[in-house]
Scaffold this motif. Structure first.
Motif, PDB file in Angstrom:
ATOM      1  N   ILE A  17     -10.213   7.626  40.468  1.00 11.70           N
ATOM      2  CA  ILE A  17      -9.675   6.871  39.343  1.00 11.70           C
ATOM      3  C   ILE A  17      -8.357   7.496  38.907  1.00 11.70           C
ATOM      4  CG2 ILE A  17     -10.998   8.232  37.659  1.00 11.70           C
ATOM      5  CD1 ILE A  17     -11.138   5.743  35.895  1.00 11.70           C
ATOM      6  N   ASN A  18      -7.404   6.659  38.563  1.00 11.49           N
ATOM      7  CA  ASN A  18      -6.110   7.119  38.051  1.00 11.49           C
ATOM      8  C   ASN A  18      -6.060   6.850  36.552  1.00 11.49           C
ATOM      9  OD1 ASN A  18      -4.239   7.946  40.409  1.00 11.49           O
ATOM     10  ND2 ASN A  18      -5.214   6.068  41.140  1.00 11.49           N
ATOM     11  N   ILE A  19      -6.136   7.919  35.782  1.00  9.20           N
ATOM     12  CA  ILE A  19      -6.103   7.786  34.324  1.00  9.20           C
ATOM     13  C   ILE A  19      -4.662   7.908  33.857  1.00  9.20           C
ATOM     14  CG2 ILE A  19      -6.852   8.766  32.128  1.00  9.20           C
ATOM     15  CD1 ILE A  19      -9.408   9.650  33.425  1.00  9.20           C
ATOM     16  N   ILE A  20      -4.163   6.862  33.246  1.00 13.74           N
ATOM     17  CA  ILE A  20      -2.790   6.803  32.753  1.00 13.74           C
ATOM     18  C   ILE A  20      -2.785   7.078  31.252  1.00 13.74           C
ATOM     19  CG2 ILE A  20      -0.697   5.413  32.622  1.00 13.74           C
ATOM     20  CD1 ILE A  20      -1.730   5.933  35.494  1.00 13.74           C
ATOM     21  N   ILE A  21      -2.087   8.102  30.830  1.00 14.26           N
ATOM     22  CA  ILE A  21      -1.998   8.454  29.407  1.00 14.26           C
ATOM     23  C   ILE A  21      -0.634   7.999  28.894  1.00 14.26           C
ATOM     24  CG2 ILE A  21      -2.172  10.279  27.687  1.00 14.26           C
ATOM     25  CD1 ILE A  21      -4.686  10.049  29.379  1.00 14.26           C
ATOM     26  N   ILE A  22      -0.620   7.031  27.986  1.00 14.61           N
ATOM     27  CA  ILE A  22       0.632   6.524  27.409  1.00 14.61           C
ATOM     28  C   ILE A  22       0.606   6.785  25.904  1.00 14.61           C
ATOM     29  CG2 ILE A  22       2.114   4.510  27.044  1.00 14.61           C
ATOM     30  CD1 ILE A  22       0.938   3.267  29.537  1.00 14.61           C
ATOM     31  N   SER A  23       1.668   7.427  25.407  1.00  9.87           N
ATOM     32  CA  SER A  23       1.703   7.759  23.983  1.00  9.87           C
ATOM     33  C   SER A  23       3.119   7.668  23.443  1.00  9.87           C
ATOM     34  CB  SER A  23       1.151   9.166  23.749  1.00  9.87           C
ATOM     35  OG  SER A  23       1.262   9.545  22.390  1.00  9.87           O
ATOM     36  N   TYR A  48      -4.693  12.471  36.584  1.00  7.63           N
ATOM     37  CA  TYR A  48      -4.106  12.209  35.278  1.00  7.63           C
ATOM     38  C   TYR A  48      -2.597  12.029  35.440  1.00  7.63           C
ATOM     39  CZ  TYR A  48      -8.540  14.189  33.646  1.00  7.63           C
ATOM     40  OH  TYR A  48      -9.863  14.440  33.440  1.00  7.63           O
ATOM     41  N   ARG A  49      -2.078  10.950  34.895  1.00  7.20           N
ATOM     42  CA  ARG A  49      -0.638  10.691  34.946  1.00  7.20           C
ATOM     43  C   ARG A  49      -0.178  10.424  33.516  1.00  7.20           C
ATOM     44  NH1 ARG A  49       0.029  10.158  40.432  1.00  7.20           N
ATOM     45  NH2 ARG A  49      -1.873   9.558  41.534  1.00  7.20           N
ATOM     46  N   ARG A  50       0.682  11.314  33.023  1.00  8.40           N
ATOM     47  CA  ARG A  50       1.032  11.287  31.595  1.00  8.40           C
ATOM     48  C   ARG A  50       2.430  10.722  31.360  1.00  8.40           C
ATOM     49  NH1 ARG A  50      -0.559  17.156  29.312  1.00  8.40           N
ATOM     50  NH2 ARG A  50       0.062  16.104  27.391  1.00  8.40           N
ATOM     51  N   TYR A  51       2.526   9.838  30.373  1.00  4.11           N
ATOM     52  CA  TYR A  51       3.802   9.218  30.003  1.00  4.11           C
ATOM     53  C   TYR A  51       3.986   9.346  28.488  1.00  4.11           C
ATOM     54  CZ  TYR A  51       3.487   7.327  34.700  1.00  4.11           C
ATOM     55  OH  TYR A  51       3.389   7.215  36.063  1.00  4.11           O
ATOM     56  N   PRO A  52       4.509  10.476  28.037  1.00  4.14           N
ATOM     57  CA  PRO A  52       4.687  10.700  26.595  1.00  4.14           C
ATOM     58  C   PRO A  52       5.987  10.095  26.078  1.00  4.14           C
ATOM     59  CG  PRO A  52       5.376  12.629  27.789  1.00  4.14           C
ATOM     60  CD  PRO A  52       4.880  11.655  28.827  1.00  4.14           C
ATOM     61  N   PHE A  53       6.102  10.037  24.761  1.00  2.00           N
ATOM     62  CA  PHE A  53       7.315   9.608  24.069  1.00  2.00           C
ATOM     63  C   PHE A  53       7.783   8.218  24.509  1.00  2.00           C
ATOM     64  CE2 PHE A  53       7.294  14.261  24.484  1.00  2.00           C
ATOM     65  CZ  PHE A  53       7.172  14.594  23.150  1.00  2.00           C
ATOM     66  N   MET A  54       6.822   7.308  24.681  1.00  2.00           N
ATOM     67  CA  MET A  54       7.149   5.909  24.990  1.00  2.00           C
ATOM     68  C   MET A  54       7.437   5.183  23.673  1.00  2.00           C
ATOM     69  SD  MET A  54       6.925   5.343  28.319  1.00  2.00           S
ATOM     70  CE  MET A  54       7.713   6.929  28.561  1.00  2.00           C
ATOM     71  N   THR A  55       8.693   5.097  23.308  1.00  2.00           N
ATOM     72  CA  THR A  55       9.058   4.588  21.983  1.00  2.00           C
ATOM     73  C   THR A  55       9.757   3.235  22.005  1.00  2.00           C
ATOM     74  OG1 THR A  55      11.071   5.930  22.123  1.00  2.00           O
ATOM     75  CG2 THR A  55       9.189   6.874  20.936  1.00  2.00           C
ATOM     76  N   ASP A  56       9.931   2.638  23.192  1.00  6.33           N
ATOM     77  CA  ASP A  56      10.503   1.291  23.228  1.00  6.33           C
ATOM     78  C   ASP A  56      10.003   0.557  24.469  1.00  6.33           C
ATOM     79  OD1 ASP A  56      12.376   1.722  25.500  1.00  6.33           O
ATOM     80  OD2 ASP A  56      13.402   3.041  24.090  1.00  6.33           O
ATOM     81  N   SER A  78      -2.088   5.676  23.034  1.00  6.68           N
ATOM     82  CA  SER A  78      -2.075   6.060  21.625  1.00  6.68           C
ATOM     83  C   SER A  78      -0.725   5.644  21.055  1.00  6.68           C
ATOM     84  CB  SER A  78      -2.285   7.573  21.490  1.00  6.68           C
ATOM     85  OG  SER A  78      -2.144   7.985  20.144  1.00  6.68           O
ATOM     86  N   MET A  79      -0.670   4.432  20.504  1.00  9.49           N
ATOM     87  CA  MET A  79       0.582   3.858  20.013  1.00  9.49           C
ATOM     88  C   MET A  79       0.384   3.337  18.594  1.00  9.49           C
ATOM     89  SD  MET A  79       2.239   4.189  22.926  1.00  9.49           S
ATOM     90  CE  MET A  79       3.702   3.179  22.948  1.00  9.49           C
ATOM     91  N   VAL A  80       1.301   3.670  17.709  1.00  8.67           N
ATOM     92  CA  VAL A  80       1.222   3.183  16.333  1.00  8.67           C
ATOM     93  C   VAL A  80       1.666   1.732  16.248  1.00  8.67           C
ATOM     94  CG1 VAL A  80       2.187   3.430  14.021  1.00  8.67           C
ATOM     95  CG2 VAL A  80       1.491   5.460  15.289  1.00  8.67           C
TER      96      VAL A  80
END
Length: 282
Positions: A17-23, A48-56, A78-80
């Motif tokens: 499984i490929n867990i994508i972390i988007i925040s 685990y594949r992490r994509y932080p600071f996705m702001t747009d 995890s997005m507001v």
């Protein structure tokens, strides 16, 4: 992006499984939750594949283009902002991927209990707890984007450090991060490709680190000796060192960035020069 693999077995047919972390922030909470849950499945191969600071949305689109090639996707986000949540849900449904929203259910429960509406401010937790959490986030950023691990970090950074080996890039990155700055650094090796992102950054945010050849030779020789290795190699050769420094200076001139010679200068002093150059108070 960073990638780690956990919970593998020797069986080739183990489910993967490929867990994508988007925040929209560092994504540590989502990542920690994912790891805690994944620990219950020791027979699975989990990436685990992490994509932080996705702001747009543009950044999200680039992320979607990258992850759509992976099979068996689980997207944990995890997005507001709802405007950024919806594209993730749409992508997940179109690609038949599972998805989990970490933030919204908790915010909704708090809202229903208190009768209040969420502020919608990204990183509000950091603001509420003042400088401590700002430093933690900056430290996570510095570790994530150390040694040019992910070129996208250069565009998110407050300052980008360039330099040949042993010009104090990593310790300087961590010191500046402890002051709340998001720092990325890139080691310079002659004839190695320079990421295009470097040329897209405001030159004021780039700091070129250099050193005196003799000092660098001494440091590198001592490092090799400490590892129990022959100190007289191409790594510590004066001719090679001069070529490295000349190549780095040519790049700094091309970029038009600030240059600091770290020879006989403490990292605290170098950090103070950088802070002053960028207009930040210590």
């Amino acid at each position: 992006m960073t990638e780690t693999t956990a919970s593998t077995t020797e069986e080739k047919a183990a489910p993967e499984i490929n867990i994508i972390i988007i925040s929209d922030s560092a994504g540590e909470t989502a990542f920690n939750n994912a790891q805690a849950a994944a620990a219950q499945f020791p027979e699975a191969v989990i990436n685990y594949r992490r994509y932080p600071f996705m702001t747009d949305k543009k950044k999200l689109e680039h992320t979607f283009e990258e992850i759509e090639k992976y099979p068996n996707l689980l997207i944990i986000y995890s997005m507001v902002s709802e405007d950024l949540q919806l594209p993730i849900i749409k992508f997940a449904r179109e690609h038949k991927a599972s998805y989990v929203d970490i933030m919204s259910p908790i915010m909704e429960a708090i809202s229903q209990t208190t009768g209040l509406k969420p502020s919608g401010v990204v990183g509000a937790k950091h603001q509420m707890t003042d400088k401590y959490f700002n430093r933690i986030s900056a430290m996570e950023f510095a570790v994530m984007y150390d040694d040019g691990k992910d070129p996208r970090g250069f565009l998110e950074a407050d300052v980008v450090l360039l330099g040949v080996s042993r010009t104090s890039k990593t310790p300087l990155s961590l010191l500046l991060a402890n002051k709340g700055l998001k720092v990325a650094n890139l080691p310079l090796v002659p004839e190695t490709h320079i990421p295009k992102e470097i040329y897209e950054i405001d030159p004021k945010k780039i700091i070129g680190l250099t050193n005196d050849p003799k000092v660098l030779n001494r440091i590198r020789r001592q490092r090799m000796i400490s590892y129990g290795m022959d100190p007289d190699t191409a790594y510590s050769d004066m001719s090679s060192i001069n070529k490295e420094l000349e190549s780095a200076m040519a790049l700094y001139k091309k970029l038009g960035c600030m240059v600091i010679n770290v020879a006989e200068r403490s990292i605290e002093e170098t950090a103070a020069l950088i802070m002053d150059h960028l207009g930040y108070e210590d």
